[in-house]
Design a protein around this motif. Structure first.
Motif, PDB file in Angstrom:
ATOM      1  N   ASN A  94      34.366  47.002  34.319  1.00  0.00           N
ATOM      2  CA  ASN A  94      34.477  48.305  34.984  1.00  0.00           C
ATOM      3  C   ASN A  94      35.718  49.080  34.524  1.00  0.00           C
ATOM      4  OD1 ASN A  94      32.212  48.067  36.809  1.00  0.00           O
ATOM      5  ND2 ASN A  94      33.395  46.467  37.807  1.00  0.00           N
ATOM      6  N   LEU A  95      36.859  48.413  34.627  1.00  0.00           N
ATOM      7  CA  LEU A  95      38.114  49.087  34.310  1.00  0.00           C
ATOM      8  C   LEU A  95      38.259  49.323  32.805  1.00  0.00           C
ATOM      9  CD1 LEU A  95      40.805  50.170  35.356  1.00  0.00           C
ATOM     10  CD2 LEU A  95      41.740  47.888  35.065  1.00  0.00           C
ATOM     11  N   ASP A 117      35.736  41.339  24.334  1.00  0.00           N
ATOM     12  CA  ASP A 117      35.213  40.748  25.562  1.00  0.00           C
ATOM     13  C   ASP A 117      34.632  39.380  25.199  1.00  0.00           C
ATOM     14  OD1 ASP A 117      34.473  42.300  28.468  1.00  0.00           O
ATOM     15  OD2 ASP A 117      33.455  40.394  28.095  1.00  0.00           O
ATOM     16  N   LYS A 122      27.923  42.061  26.167  1.00  0.00           N
ATOM     17  CA  LYS A 122      28.753  43.236  25.858  1.00  0.00           C
ATOM     18  C   LYS A 122      29.148  43.285  24.379  1.00  0.00           C
ATOM     19  CE  LYS A 122      30.383  43.820  30.509  1.00  0.00           C
ATOM     20  NZ  LYS A 122      31.276  43.334  31.533  1.00  0.00           N
ATOM     21  N   VAL A 154      41.106  41.760  32.014  1.00  0.00           N
ATOM     22  CA  VAL A 154      40.250  40.598  32.274  1.00  0.00           C
ATOM     23  C   VAL A 154      40.481  40.109  33.707  1.00  0.00           C
ATOM     24  CG1 VAL A 154      40.198  39.873  29.852  1.00  0.00           C
ATOM     25  CG2 VAL A 154      42.046  39.072  31.340  1.00  0.00           C
ATOM     26  N   PHE A 177      46.882  45.160  33.644  1.00  0.00           N
ATOM     27  CA  PHE A 177      46.232  45.684  34.850  1.00  0.00           C
ATOM     28  C   PHE A 177      45.859  44.580  35.826  1.00  0.00           C
ATOM     29  CE2 PHE A 177      45.500  50.228  34.475  1.00  0.00           C
ATOM     30  CZ  PHE A 177      45.832  50.461  33.156  1.00  0.00           C
ATOM     31  N   VAL A 193      50.501  47.416  35.967  1.00  0.00           N
ATOM     32  CA  VAL A 193      49.962  48.592  36.666  1.00  0.00           C
ATOM     33  C   VAL A 193      49.183  48.124  37.879  1.00  0.00           C
ATOM     34  CG1 VAL A 193      48.571  50.691  36.451  1.00  0.00           C
ATOM     35  CG2 VAL A 193      49.565  49.657  34.413  1.00  0.00           C
ATOM     36  N   LEU A 195      47.199  50.139  40.734  1.00  0.00           N
ATOM     37  CA  LEU A 195      46.778  51.403  41.373  1.00  0.00           C
ATOM     38  C   LEU A 195      46.947  51.320  42.880  1.00  0.00           C
ATOM     39  CD1 LEU A 195      43.491  52.290  39.452  1.00  0.00           C
ATOM     40  CD2 LEU A 195      45.767  53.256  39.141  1.00  0.00           C
TER      41      LEU A 195
HETATM   42  N1  LIG Z   1      45.779  47.359  38.279  1.00  0.00           N
HETATM   43  C1  LIG Z   1      44.843  48.002  38.898  1.00  0.00           C
HETATM   44  O1  LIG Z   1      45.098  48.989  39.544  1.00  0.00           O
HETATM   45  C2  LIG Z   1      43.453  47.483  38.814  1.00  0.00           C
HETATM   46  C3  LIG Z   1      42.346  48.241  39.186  1.00  0.00           C
HETATM   47  C4  LIG Z   1      41.086  47.695  39.013  1.00  0.00           C
HETATM   48  C5  LIG Z   1      40.959  46.414  38.505  1.00  0.00           C
HETATM   49  N2  LIG Z   1      42.053  45.700  38.174  1.00  0.00           N
HETATM   50  C6  LIG Z   1      41.987  44.369  37.564  1.00  0.00           C
HETATM   51  O2  LIG Z   1      41.503  44.550  36.241  1.00  0.00           O
HETATM   52  C7  LIG Z   1      40.725  43.426  35.856  1.00  0.00           C
HETATM   53  C8  LIG Z   1      39.323  43.879  35.475  1.00  0.00           C
HETATM   54  O3  LIG Z   1      38.669  44.464  36.587  1.00  0.00           O
HETATM   55  P1  LIG Z   1      37.169  44.937  36.462  1.00  0.00           P
HETATM   56  O4  LIG Z   1      36.778  45.518  37.740  1.00  0.00           O
HETATM   57  O5  LIG Z   1      37.003  45.732  35.212  1.00  0.00           O
HETATM   58  O6  LIG Z   1      36.424  43.516  36.279  1.00  0.00           O
HETATM   59  P2  LIG Z   1      35.076  43.224  35.543  1.00  0.00           P
HETATM   60  O7  LIG Z   1      34.607  41.901  36.022  1.00  0.00           O
HETATM   61  O8  LIG Z   1      34.147  44.392  35.634  1.00  0.00           O
HETATM   62  O9  LIG Z   1      35.515  43.085  33.999  1.00  0.00           O
HETATM   63  C9  LIG Z   1      36.202  41.991  33.468  1.00  0.00           C
HETATM   64  C10 LIG Z   1      35.757  41.826  32.018  1.00  0.00           C
HETATM   65  O10 LIG Z   1      36.532  40.804  31.420  1.00  0.00           O
HETATM   66  C11 LIG Z   1      35.680  40.017  30.602  1.00  0.00           C
HETATM   67  N3  LIG Z   1      36.269  38.702  30.399  1.00  0.00           N
HETATM   68  C12 LIG Z   1      36.288  37.638  31.258  1.00  0.00           C
HETATM   69  N4  LIG Z   1      36.943  36.602  30.679  1.00  0.00           N
HETATM   70  C13 LIG Z   1      37.349  37.044  29.466  1.00  0.00           C
HETATM   71  C14 LIG Z   1      38.068  36.434  28.408  1.00  0.00           C
HETATM   72  N5  LIG Z   1      38.523  35.180  28.483  1.00  0.00           N
HETATM   73  N6  LIG Z   1      38.291  37.159  27.289  1.00  0.00           N
HETATM   74  C15 LIG Z   1      37.834  38.418  27.182  1.00  0.00           C
HETATM   75  N7  LIG Z   1      37.136  39.046  28.138  1.00  0.00           N
HETATM   76  C16 LIG Z   1      36.916  38.368  29.281  1.00  0.00           C
HETATM   77  C17 LIG Z   1      34.360  39.984  31.377  1.00  0.00           C
HETATM   78  O11 LIG Z   1      33.279  39.642  30.543  1.00  0.00           O
HETATM   79  C18 LIG Z   1      34.290  41.416  31.885  1.00  0.00           C
HETATM   80  O12 LIG Z   1      33.633  42.263  30.971  1.00  0.00           O
HETATM   81  C19 LIG Z   1      40.751  42.476  37.058  1.00  0.00           C
HETATM   82  O13 LIG Z   1      41.785  41.544  36.860  1.00  0.00           O
HETATM   83  C20 LIG Z   1      41.047  43.394  38.226  1.00  0.00           C
HETATM   84  O14 LIG Z   1      41.663  42.740  39.294  1.00  0.00           O
HETATM   85  C21 LIG Z   1      43.274  46.223  38.319  1.00  0.00           C
END
Ligand SMILES: NC(=O)c1ccc[n+]([C@@H]2O[C@H](COP(=O)([O-])OP(=O)(O)OC[C@H]3O[C@@H](n4cnc5c(N)ncnc54)[C@H](O)[C@@H]3O)[C@@H](O)[C@H]2O)c1
Length: 217
Positions: A94-95, A117, A122, A154, A177, A193, A195
């Motif tokens: 998502n992010l 990824d 993907k 991740v 993140f 970061v 949010l």
């Molecule tokens: N800092 C912020 O404000 C903020 C906001 C939203 C999400 N996040 C964090 O960002 C991260 C991602 O969130 P999301 O909602 O996109 O999650 P998500 O599950 O949609 O995406 C995570 C991605 O990482 C991939 N992945 C998993 N293991 C991996 C690896 N070993 N190597 C490469 N890719 C790998 C998955 O296949 C997936 O596509 C999480 O840790 C979440 O907590 C932080």
């Protein structure tokens, strides 16, 4: 360059805001601004603005104020935006996808050159003409392309291992993140970061107002 050591983080965090503001002035053909005008509009004191800029040598002229073009060019240099840092996003969920689609990185001088990824569903797909590669290729890609910044998107439980791969590849900075406090060797720079922190600041301010109203009642 004019940059001194040990500039406080508070000053550094104000620089993007100055830059945004100065860009806006330039877009409205404002060629010059006094420190008092600049400070008023930004909600700082004039001496705060002068002190901030004096950290970098100051860019104003006595009696003239600041040339917006000179300010802009200096802020771009100080922030390193003229270096056109190369970056990769790891974790295209998502992010990661939202960031990959965010066109402003390019406008600000950051070049997104790779997406990685682990999910076979993907890998092979493209976002804005960049093909998502398997995480196995990350280390070599960073080495070969001399990537500056790794964007860590991740799940938290794999954040450290992915950060380690980035560091082994020779990454210079990690934009983290994830909620995990990652550890890095050498002189790799990490910027976390959250949010949600910003949302909590909003919540604090709302709460203060509500408490005030409740006291008045
Ligand atoms: N800092 C912020 O404000 C903020 C906001 C939203 C999400 N996040 C964090 O960002 C991260 C991602 O969130 P999301 O909602 O996109 O999650 P998500 O599950 O949609 O995406 C995570 C991605 O990482 C991939 N992945 C998993 N293991 C991996 C690896 N070993 N190597 C490469 N890719 C790998 C998955 O296949 C997936 O596509 C999480 O840790 C979440 O907590 C932080």
């Amino acid at each position: 360059m004019f940059k001194k050591k040990n500039i406080s983080l508070a000053v550094i965090r104000r620089l993007p805001r100055y830059l945004r503001y100065v860009e806006d002035l330039l877009n409205h053909d404002v060629l010059r601004i006094s420190s008092s005008e600049l400070s008023q509009r930004m909600g700082y004191t004039a001496s705060q603005v002068r002190q901030d800029f004096n950290n970098f040598g100051g860019f104003g002229q006595q009696g003239y104020g600041y040339s917006t073009q000179v300010l802009y060019e200096n802020l771009v240099k100080i922030l390193g935006l003229d270096r056109n840092f190369k970056m990769v996003i790891v974790g295209v969920g998502n992010l990661g996808q939202a960031l990959a689609n965010y066109a402003n990185f390019y406008k600000k001088g950051f070049r997104l050159i790779g997406l990685f990824d682990i999910d076979p569903q993907k890998v092979g797909k493209t976002i804005r003409d960049i093909k998502i590669e398997h995480i196995d290729k990350l280390k070599d890609f960073i080495k070969k392309n001399d990537v500056d910044i790794g964007v860590l998107c991740v799940p938290a439980d794999v954040a450290q291992e992915v950060a380690d791969i980035m560091v082994e590849g020779g990454i210079k900075g990690i934009w983290n993140f994830t909620a995990k406090e990652i550890e890095v060797k050498g002189d790799v720079v990490v910027e976390n970061v959250h949010l949600i922190d910003s949302l909590m600041v909003l919540s604090y301010k709302l709460n203060e107002k509500l408490l005030e109203k409740e006291r008045i009642k």
